[in-house]
Design a protein around this motif. Structure first.
Motif, PDB file in Angstrom:
ATOM      1  N   VAL A 246       3.998  -4.811   6.470  1.00  0.00           N
ATOM      2  CA  VAL A 246       4.382  -5.957   5.596  1.00  0.00           C
ATOM      3  C   VAL A 246       3.125  -6.613   5.122  1.00  0.00           C
ATOM      4  O   VAL A 246       2.619  -7.157   5.913  1.00  0.00           O
ATOM      5  CB  VAL A 246       5.379  -6.858   6.184  1.00  0.00           C
ATOM      6  N   GLY A 247       2.953  -6.766   3.941  1.00  0.00           N
ATOM      7  CA  GLY A 247       1.957  -7.441   3.273  1.00  0.00           C
ATOM      8  C   GLY A 247       0.582  -6.463   2.880  1.00  0.00           C
ATOM      9  O   GLY A 247      -0.100  -7.039   2.192  1.00  0.00           O
ATOM     10  N   LEU A 248       0.927  -5.364   3.139  1.00  0.00           N
ATOM     11  CA  LEU A 248       0.047  -4.218   2.570  1.00  0.00           C
ATOM     12  C   LEU A 248       0.298  -3.726   1.181  1.00  0.00           C
ATOM     13  O   LEU A 248       1.689  -3.843   0.636  1.00  0.00           O
ATOM     14  CB  LEU A 248      -0.096  -3.002   3.447  1.00  0.00           C
ATOM     15  N   ASP A 249      -0.605  -2.953   0.437  1.00  0.00           N
ATOM     16  CA  ASP A 249      -0.223  -2.632  -0.975  1.00  0.00           C
ATOM     17  C   ASP A 249       0.207  -1.205  -0.767  1.00  0.00           C
ATOM     18  O   ASP A 249      -0.292  -0.335  -0.063  1.00  0.00           O
ATOM     19  CB  ASP A 249      -1.460  -2.640  -1.742  1.00  0.00           C
ATOM     20  N   ALA A 250       0.943  -0.590  -1.661  1.00  0.00           N
ATOM     21  CA  ALA A 250       1.416   0.722  -1.963  1.00  0.00           C
ATOM     22  C   ALA A 250       0.437   1.233  -3.142  1.00  0.00           C
ATOM     23  O   ALA A 250       0.905   0.662  -4.234  1.00  0.00           O
ATOM     24  CB  ALA A 250       3.076   1.072  -1.965  1.00  0.00           C
ATOM     25  N   LEU A 251      -0.513   1.943  -3.072  1.00  0.00           N
ATOM     26  CA  LEU A 251      -1.311   2.382  -4.060  1.00  0.00           C
ATOM     27  C   LEU A 251      -0.831   3.526  -4.979  1.00  0.00           C
ATOM     28  O   LEU A 251      -0.057   4.361  -4.635  1.00  0.00           O
ATOM     29  CB  LEU A 251      -2.815   2.776  -3.544  1.00  0.00           C
ATOM     30  N   MET A 252      -1.048   3.258  -6.287  1.00  0.00           N
ATOM     31  CA  MET A 252      -0.772   4.459  -7.054  1.00  0.00           C
ATOM     32  C   MET A 252      -1.089   5.806  -6.717  1.00  0.00           C
ATOM     33  O   MET A 252      -0.190   6.835  -6.945  1.00  0.00           O
ATOM     34  CB  MET A 252      -1.366   4.122  -8.585  1.00  0.00           C
ATOM     35  N   GLU A 253      -2.400   6.027  -6.324  1.00  0.00           N
ATOM     36  CA  GLU A 253      -2.822   7.491  -5.987  1.00  0.00           C
ATOM     37  C   GLU A 253      -2.244   7.819  -4.600  1.00  0.00           C
ATOM     38  O   GLU A 253      -2.064   9.066  -4.609  1.00  0.00           O
ATOM     39  CB  GLU A 253      -4.395   7.331  -5.880  1.00  0.00           C
TER      40      GLU A 253
END
Length: 464
Positions: free
Chosen positions: A69-76
């Motif tokens: 929670v608080g982390l990003d889910a990157l496009m790549e």
């Protein structure tokens, strides 16, 4: 969850309440008991998906070792999440890569409020599949018995050569053959000895020494300049097959561009220096005009213009002294504060305290924007915060928060009614315009009887 949404999105209270309803359902219902369940929203600062909720599986351990929670889910890594956010359609059964580098299988559904997509619901299960079904990397191929298969090595973008234990070239992919043709080799290179083909001056005698000394597999990495070419070369000995695999990466174009960038950097430095000199000439003219002005309002307008131009001139002075395309945030803010101490030396007894992380960098594109914004905020403090007294304390904070740069200017002045602020004032237009358009960031203004706090945050773009 609510705080993350308020910090990184422009979701309304009603939209956040809708997300909370979705989360409440997954907290109380035993649906998808063997899955990790997430809710993501769109991070408007970093332009990525942001995890705001995680429900671990009900019937087995989570696939995650740490909190996400608080982390990003990157496009790549997780393209389906942003795809669903942008298109508002389901993404079912997509293989992705988690924040911890594990293969996952995702089914992603849009969470809507009316017609607007406000987030995504993500149901994740183990996406592990047999390694022979995965896309093969060059390191994996080197460790297999298929390295001498022409079909396999021809699929690689790098230039690959395979030698036997005597240093005779057994196989080469199309890229390697074309490379040696460009280097002037007219005959077929298959069957040639290693020493006739080496590009980094490593002899086969040294290779034999390594073979005799080392047991099992080993590798050597090197960089080389050959004629006007530049190469990065990896030698790998496969003990089981008694084969030497040489992977040659041509980085000539990269090196040439690097040299061009150095020359351009020198030219840009000179340009910054000249711009600074020209702006200082304009400042001198404005100061002369200010001294001749008879009306207080005219003097004030000219003084504000001098302050703004000096902020921009100082950034060009700072940029003229460095080669990199980034600079320390601390340097930038220190420079702005120094200018204010100089310009307002005899105006008010206001003390400015800097609390800036000494290891945070901003790009050269961000330097001017940050300087103008902070300059304008300090200008407002000196103009409005201490009308009823001669002195006060101002704090300028700069730090890294959740991969975003956070800057705040606060004072202990009289404060003001935020709802009564003139949105058409030049200062406010500059602040809002630069935060939104130049930095793609978010602005927050708070004020009460104990003072005013204005903060803005924007994406941390520096990679070192």
């Amino acid at each position: 969850m609510v705080e993350l949404c308020k910090q990184f999105t422009s979701l309304t209270d009603d939209e956040i309440e809708e997300l909370l309803k979705v989360i409440s359902y997954w907290e109380t219902e035993a649906v998808a008991p063997d899955a990790d369940v997430f809710v993501d929203v769109f991070n408007e600062i970093k332009k990525n998906a942001l995890v705001v909720y995680h429900r671990t599986p009900l019937s087995k351990p989570s696939m995650y070792d740490h909190a996400v929670v608080g982390l990003d889910a990157l496009m790549e890594n997780e393209p389906g999440v942003l795809r669903t956010m942008q298109l508002g359609i389901n993404s079912i059964g997509l293989i992705a890569l988690s924040q911890e580098g594990k293969l996952i299988r995702q089914s992603i559904y849009p969470i809507k409020y009316g017609a607007k997509v406000i987030g995504t619901l993500i149901i994740e299960t183990d996406g592990s599949i047999p390694s022979d079904e995965n896309e093969t990397s060059i390191e994996a191929i080197i460790d297999t018995n298929y390295i001498t298969d022409d079909f396999i090595i021809n699929q690689l973008s790098e230039n690959v050569l395979v030698f036997d234990a005597k240093g005779i070239l057994l196989s080469a992919n199309a890229g390697a053959k074309e490379l040696y043709r460009r280097l002037g080799y007219r005959n077929n290179i298959i069957g040639m000895s290693y020493d006739n083909l080496t590009l980094d001056y490593v002899t086969f005698d040294y290779i034999k020494f390594k073979i005799e000394r080392e047991s099992g597999n080993w590798s050597i990495d090197s960089e080389s300049k050959y004629l006007h070419y530049y190469f990065v070369i990896k030698h790998s000995w496969i003990a089981l097959r008694e084969r030497l695999v040489v992977v040659v990466q041509d980085v000539t174009e990269f090196k040439r561009r690097e040299e061009e960038l150095v020359l351009k950097s020198v030219a840009i430095q000179e340009m910054h220096h000249r711009v600074k000199n020209n702006l200082q000439s304009i400042v001198s003219l404005l100061k002369i005009q200010e001294r001749r002005a008879k009306h207080g309002e005219t003097k004030k307008v000219l003084q504000d213009s001098v302050s703004r131009i000096m902020a921009i001139a100082s950034t060009h002075e700072l940029l003229s002294k460095q080669m990199e395309n980034y600079t320390l945030l601390e340097q930038t803010l220190t420079m702005i504060v120094h200018n204010f101490h100089h310009i307002f030396a005899n105006y008010k007894d206001v003390k400015i305290c800097l609390q800036v992380d000494s290891e945070v960098y901003i790009t050269t594109d961000q330097v001017v924007a940050v300087s103008v914004i902070v300059n304008e905020l300090l200008q407002n403090v000196f103009d409005h915060a201490y009308n009823d007294r001669q002195g006060g304390n101002v704090t300028v904070v700069g730090k890294l928060v959740n991969s975003t740069i956070f800057i705040e200017v606060s004072d202990d002045g009289s404060g003001f009614d935020i709802s009564a602020v003139n949105e058409d004032s030049l200062g406010m237009m500059i602040i809002k315009g630069y935060v939104k358009d130049k930095l793609k960031g978010k602005l927050k203004i708070e004020s009460d009887g104990n003072g005013t706090r204005v903060s803005f945050r924007f994406r941390y773009d520096v990679t070192m």
